[in-house]
Design an enzyme around this catalytic site. Sequence first.
Site, short mmCIF file in Angstrom:
data_model
loop_
_atom_site.label_atom_id
_atom_site.label_comp_id
_atom_site.label_asym_id
_atom_site.label_seq_id
_atom_site.Cartn_x
_atom_site.Cartn_y
_atom_site.Cartn_z
N ASP A 1 22.88 74.09 22.22
CA ASP A 1 22.77 75.43 22.79
C ASP A 1 23.54 76.46 21.97
OD1 ASP A 1 25.08 74.01 23.69
OD2 ASP A 1 25.45 75.55 25.18
N GLU B 1 27.09 73.13 26.13
CA GLU B 1 28.49 73.15 25.68
C GLU B 1 29.11 74.52 25.86
OE1 GLU B 1 31.82 73.77 22.80
OE2 GLU B 1 29.88 74.79 22.91
#
Length: 385
Positions: free
Chosen positions: A81, A143
């Site tokens: 991400d 994350e």
Amino acid sequence: MASLPDFKVSLKELIAAPSISSTQSSWDQGNKAIIDLLAGWFSSLDFEVFIHQVPNTRNKFNMLAKLGHGEGGLLLAGHSDTVPFDENRWCSDPLKLTESSDRFFGLGTCDMKGFFAFILQLAKQLNAKHMKKPLYVLATADEETTMAGARFFAEQQLIKPDVAVIGEPTNLVPVVMHKGHMSHRISVKGQSGHSSQPHKGVNAIEIMVQVINQLQSLKTTLTQNYHNPAFDVPEPTLNFGAIKGGDNANRICGHCDLDIDMRSLPGIKDEELIQWLADALAPLAQQYPDRISFEELHPSSPSFKQEPQSALVEFAQHASGHTCCAVNYATEAPYIQQLGCETIVMGPGSIDQAHQPNEFLSFSQVSATHTLLLELVNRFCMTLK
């Protein structure tokens, strides 16, 4: 292997697959597109590929790929991400790879989709028949917000590598320590009323002033009692990030919120921080019953420490030419470490570019990263120690 993209093309395709992670639902995106992209590439290189949906997320997935057989081996890990972006502050399209001034520009070039482009080029050079231990590649979800992907992977305990390298942007410097992070909202419930009659209300802002004074004392105590010179900010930190309360100048404030974050040193447990916060507020909680509360804003991330006297750290320092260090930001390292492996954070690019407009990866990092990853595989997958 002709069907597989080279480094530049693979980086371009990764950047073009949006996978923003955000606590704001309007920004938050699933990551299935990039997970499928990675899975396709590694499958074509004869990796065993496993995709798992991460519980309690908005359509987020982890991918684990494995090449070779046996126990132990090397895990190369990273998150799929990115953070949100303000396109008006970029000089180019964040989702299109751009080259200028000996740099690759694009969202995720260093933080940290670029790491997977490096791993793909490395994987093209490998033959499982020559490997004594397996190579694992892990791509996680979320994350940048909750670290839900890494938390879930640690719970699953699917693999037991000997060593793990998380490719966050460190300019290829091995990171062996970082602080933890937690964030809380402290709320004060007052009693609104007309400002001309303050005795008929309870002003939440006035109580919050006392809360802040208590927290200032806690900050001083942390600075005086805890110190680790490995960090450029050597003490635990407590930050007042946001405050809001009241609705009009002529009304008694009926509610006030203060958002704080705390960053702990390795060796300080989350439970200790929570207790210190509760102890600091206890006198005011007694003075103002049922008016002060605090709640966690996001799941906390623990601190991380890898003992420098380890085979991985010694090899990484030798291969990279850099001495290991500590950083103030948090990563997925403490969760990967729960697999029972020696763990470091080391990857191309600079943290100074992460989360910034015009994020970039310098051309000068490309050759050095390729070489370093190949040396890691040769050391931990190709030979028996």
